[in-house]
Design an enzyme around this catalytic site. Sequence first.
Site: not given
Length: 502
Positions: A89, A164, A188
Amino acid sequence: MFYTIDETRKALKTGTVTSAQLVQDSIDTFNKDKSAAIPLNAFIEMYDDAIATAQAADKEIADARASGAAALDKLFAEKPLIGIPFALKDNISSKGHRLTCASKILEGYVAPYNATVVDRLEKAGAIPVGRCNQDEFAMGSSTEYSCYGPTRNPINREFVSGGSSGGSTAAVAANQALFGLGTETGGSVRLPASYCGIYGLKPTYGVLSRWGVVAYGSSLDQVGILGHTPADIAEPLSLMCGVDTFDDTSADLPNAAVLRNLQALSDSDFAKLKIAIPKQFLKTEGADPDVVKCFAETRAWFEKKGAKVEEVDVPVLDAAIASYYVIALSEAASNLSRFDGIRYGRRVDNQKGYDELYVDTRSEGFGPEVKRRIIIGNYVLSEQFSGDTYKKGMTVRARIQRDVAAIFENYDVILCPTCPTAAFRLGSKVDNPLEMYLSDLYTTFVNLARIPSINVPAGKTSADGMPIGMQFAGKMFSESLIMQIAQNWENDHPLCGVPVKA
């Protein structure tokens, strides 16, 4: 790309495939996707040095193979993930690579060091192959709040991937990476895992170091793992977990050895389980009928295997999402104050003064959702405007921690859906913040209570065929138990997590 870590490791050992081939496959898929009519947009960029790192791993493997079976076994024992690429990420530091949190304000920033989780995976031989898209500063539930554009769902690209950590999740679900790292503040990792039909673990707070991870809500943030199978999550977890001197909140994980060779619970042990279902999560208002049906089927699976399932009343859970957003947005406003245009990242210098530089840089650098959360967070922290809202939020959190801990005095697992709905269509909620926030209805209590929880792929919607996830939550440091239960689920539902072509 192979389906699981274990399959890939066997192929690397025998020479059926090379690490360089695996990395090149990810790069080729990325390049092909960029020119697609509807790009998946899971990876933002592939790392330039990934091929060279993979070639070095191939040489190590080839040299060990030439020295004999004992040397080869020794190498893979010391570096169990050697040659295996993984997705990262865009808020987790990888030394020498760009790190932007999908925000214009960190344009051009290069990480000067590895996050501890990346360092530990690299020592085990794994290769970070590229950074993945996300909601800006991890604030969102759909990966639509990104300066790089949205990540789409690999099952159907008209739908969101969740957020996310939508980029890492979509990369794994589309078979562009064997496993991925994301981060959680209120769901997330689990939420996009549910939307994309794969497994996603949020560990106990502190089990994975936050050193090198850009902060959103420091008392809630946690690195999470995404994979096709429970074993593909368990092994990286066992290699990354444990105390880190750079993170005072880090903690050791008991029974980590169980994760290194994950096995399902025996029938007799499974029959001893006691499963709690909070009555607050049985309310069907706002929940998709397909999610409700899937929840009932998951409950029936536990009962059929002999576990005792009971409903429990936890009234404070009704206040979980409100408490979460009060705390998370307050911490976000504080954490993001460091992005000021002076020390690093974007700078809008109008030669007027520091105040103007600060305001103009943040106005241009931050997107609308981040600005919204900073404003709300600062409002909550201003007692003259909001009163004691923050204190009340913290009081509710303490009550949630106590009441959830009390459940685990009598039960082994809390069972509930991961999300009230399956993935929604792109653009359908992006202009409705409250509806977007309610995507976290079933996930935030886990972060507030600091317990572990795993999303398991559990079904599909009848109309669109989009994945539906359920979550198994356990008491603090019970990762080994919930992962074993997830393996039981995988054994009985082996087709739920099958990857799709990118």
